[in-house]
Design a protein around this motif. Structure first.
Motif, mmCIF file in Angstrom:
data_model
loop_
_atom_site.group_PDB
_atom_site.id
_atom_site.type_symbol
_atom_site.label_atom_id
_atom_site.label_comp_id
_atom_site.label_asym_id
_atom_site.label_seq_id
_atom_site.Cartn_x
_atom_site.Cartn_y
_atom_site.Cartn_z
ATOM 1 N N VAL A 72 -17.089 2.497 0.804
ATOM 2 C CA VAL A 72 -16.360 2.307 -0.449
ATOM 3 C C VAL A 72 -14.893 2.021 -0.151
ATOM 4 O O VAL A 72 -14.294 1.103 -0.717
ATOM 5 N N GLN A 73 -14.324 2.792 0.751
ATOM 6 C CA GLN A 73 -12.910 2.622 1.080
ATOM 7 C C GLN A 73 -12.638 1.313 1.797
ATOM 8 O O GLN A 73 -11.743 0.551 1.414
ATOM 9 N N VAL A 74 -13.398 1.038 2.855
ATOM 10 C CA VAL A 74 -13.105 -0.141 3.670
ATOM 11 C C VAL A 74 -13.399 -1.429 2.898
ATOM 12 O O VAL A 74 -12.751 -2.456 3.132
ATOM 13 N N GLN A 75 -14.336 -1.370 1.960
ATOM 14 C CA GLN A 75 -14.615 -2.533 1.122
ATOM 15 C C GLN A 75 -13.717 -2.584 -0.121
ATOM 16 O O GLN A 75 -13.871 -3.457 -0.966
ATOM 17 N N GLN A 76 -12.806 -1.621 -0.220
ATOM 18 C CA GLN A 76 -11.763 -1.621 -1.263
ATOM 19 C C GLN A 76 -12.338 -1.522 -2.672
ATOM 20 O O GLN A 76 -11.768 -2.039 -3.632
ATOM 21 N N LEU A 77 -13.452 -0.805 -2.809
ATOM 22 C CA LEU A 77 -14.037 -0.582 -4.122
ATOM 23 C C LEU A 77 -13.343 0.532 -4.887
ATOM 24 O O LEU A 77 -13.716 0.825 -6.023
ATOM 25 N N ASP A 78 -12.351 1.136 -4.274
ATOM 26 C CA ASP A 78 -11.610 2.209 -4.930
ATOM 27 C C ASP A 78 -10.197 1.779 -5.333
ATOM 28 O O ASP A 78 -9.381 2.599 -5.728
ATOM 29 N N ARG A 79 -9.896 0.489 -5.248
ATOM 30 C CA ARG A 79 -8.549 0.033 -5.607
ATOM 31 C C ARG A 79 -8.564 -0.690 -6.943
ATOM 32 O O ARG A 79 -9.586 -1.244 -7.363
ATOM 33 N N GLU A 80 -7.417 -0.715 -7.593
ATOM 34 C CA GLU A 80 -7.303 -1.338 -8.902
ATOM 35 C C GLU A 80 -6.708 -2.742 -8.834
ATOM 36 O O GLU A 80 -6.946 -3.559 -9.727
ATOM 37 N N HIS A 81 -5.928 -3.025 -7.808
ATOM 38 C CA HIS A 81 -5.270 -4.319 -7.713
ATOM 39 C C HIS A 81 -5.343 -4.849 -6.280
ATOM 40 O O HIS A 81 -5.204 -4.080 -5.321
ATOM 41 N N GLY A 82 -5.566 -6.149 -6.148
ATOM 42 C CA GLY A 82 -5.617 -6.759 -4.828
ATOM 43 C C GLY A 82 -5.437 -8.262 -4.934
ATOM 44 O O GLY A 82 -5.401 -8.830 -6.029
ATOM 45 N N THR A 83 -5.340 -8.899 -3.804
ATOM 46 C CA THR A 83 -5.180 -10.352 -3.747
ATOM 47 C C THR A 83 -6.270 -10.938 -2.858
ATOM 48 O O THR A 83 -6.936 -10.218 -2.098
ATOM 49 N N ILE A 84 -6.423 -12.250 -2.936
ATOM 50 C CA ILE A 84 -7.379 -12.921 -2.058
ATOM 51 C C ILE A 84 -7.005 -12.711 -0.596
ATOM 52 O O ILE A 84 -7.863 -12.465 0.251
ATOM 53 N N ALA A 85 -5.735 -12.764 -0.310
ATOM 54 C CA ALA A 85 -5.279 -12.640 1.076
ATOM 55 C C ALA A 85 -5.636 -11.289 1.682
ATOM 56 O O ALA A 85 -5.975 -11.206 2.862
ATOM 57 N N ASP A 86 -5.578 -10.203 0.873
ATOM 58 C CA ASP A 86 -5.789 -8.872 1.453
ATOM 59 C C ASP A 86 -7.155 -8.272 1.121
ATOM 60 O O ASP A 86 -7.372 -7.079 1.296
ATOM 61 N N THR A 87 -8.095 -9.099 0.644
ATOM 62 C CA THR A 87 -9.433 -8.601 0.306
ATOM 63 C C THR A 87 -10.348 -8.721 1.520
ATOM 64 O O THR A 87 -10.711 -9.822 1.942
#
Length: 367
Positions: free
Chosen positions: A12-27
């Motif tokens: 969940v963490q490493v796939q960033q399923l716990d974040r609210e905001h992100g960009t294409i570059a940092d996904t």
């Protein structure tokens, strides 16, 4: 010794399923590719990771930040456009035996005709480059290839009642030919990527074995091989030198050494409606995500997969969209009793899904 719940929380963490905001570059999942199957495919997966995808689909400019390609397992995947040349190199078969496995039954007539599979894929890619100069529907390209490719490349298709190229060589050659998929087209439309050349090398983060271990680890050689659709011996030959052994409920698996602290300290929170082919659900160790065999069958049926509701790092429900005319509802099948606040968070995610689809949410059905 690592317990399965630690593995789930880590992913969940490493796939960033716990974040609210992100960009294409940092996904991060874009390094391995985001499978685009069904209406809640790649873009919804990015939305679930905090990326605002408005304008990134079919309406986006040709030189947008994302590109859709047929890659691993012949499935359509979404990547960063800036990575396309390196992705083409990273997903190419490693050897003749690897190529033979990836194209399934298409390899036999080629071998019978003494045509190396790697050479055959190059030949198909070369013809595709020659034929496709502007957006072209898959059926038209298939017809054109049928006219120029010799018999060992083709088969009789009962469903089409026609002779055309085997499907996997067709799909796997497209990216090597520099062809991208136009998103949201059915039947698929392919078009040439401008000034495209397959890269001579690629960054470590785009290596499919390494990316799998990072995003879906800890994992065994067999699990990685099943995802890449390559022979296990080939995966072992391309195993990262910095992969280390860990014990997950008594089973020996591997993960990248730099990721071990994150695995040990992982925590997860939040609610997400995962699409049926979200990367989190693509792990080849399904029992790690869902222990009950009956629930495994329900979440991963042969046909008609549902989505999964992720609650604080655990799969707590199944969900399916229901659209009838102007009405859009989400049917939720809980696997346990849900508290009122949990139902509220699921409703909020269903509202996001409706907004993503461009329709109002008219109901949430807990059955």
């Amino acid at each position: 010794m690592i317990e399965r719940q630690h593995v789930r929380r880590y992913r969940v963490q490493v796939q960033q399923l716990d974040r609210e905001h992100g960009t294409i570059a940092d996904t991060a999942v874009l390094d391995l590719g985001v499978q685009d199957t069904g209406p809640d495919g790649a873009l919804w997966a990015l939305e679930a990771r905090g990326v605002d995808t408005a304008g990134l689909g079919a309406a986006a400019e040709h030189h947008g930040d994302l590109v859709w390609l047929w890659t691993l397992r012949g499935a359509p995947h979404c990547y960063r456009r800036a990575d396309a040349a390196q992705v083409a190199a990273a997903v190419a078969p490693w050897s003749e035996s690897d190529a033979s496995k990836r194209i399934f039954d298409a390899s036999k007539p080629l071998k019978d005709a003494d045509i190396p599979v790697l050479d055959a894929l190059d030949a198909v890619a070369g013809q595709m480059r020659t034929i496709v100069k502007e957006p072209m529907v898959k059926g038209e390209l298939s017809t054109r290839l049928h006219e120029v490719m010799p018999e060992p490349y083709q088969r009789y298709c009962r469903s089409c009642q026609a002779v055309h190229l085997y499907e996997m060589p067709f799909r796997l050659s497209a990216v090597q030919a520099g062809l991208e998929l136009v998103p949201d087209t059915s039947p698929p439309v392919l078009q040439p990527m401008p000034e495209f050349t397959v890269a001579d090398a690629y960054e470590d983060r785009l290596d499919p074995v390494r990316a799998y271990l990072h995003l879906l680890g800890p994992a065994t050689h067999k699990q990685v091989a099943e995802y890449v659709d390559a022979p296990v011996r080939e995966v072992k030959a391309h195993w990262p030198e910095d992969a280390v052994e860990v014990q997950v409920d008594g089973e020996t698996r591997w993960m990248l050494e730099a990721d071990v602290p994150a695995l040990q300290d992982a925590s997860a929170s939040g609610t997400r409606l995962l699409g049926p082919y979200d990367l989190y659900l693509q792990a080849r160790d399904r029992s790690t995500l869902v222990a009950d065999p009956a629930k495994v069958k329900a979440l991963w049926p042969v046909l008609g997969r549902p989505g999964a509701v992720l609650l604080d790092g655990e799969i707590a429900c199944l969900w399916r969209p229901r659209k009838s005319g102007k009405k859009f509802t989400v049917a939720v099948e809980p696997w346990r009793d849900l508290e009122a606040p949990e139902r509220k968070t699921i409703e909020a995610e269903a509202e996001k899904l409706a907004a993503f689809r461009g329709v109002p949410l008219t109901g949430l059905d807990f059955s």
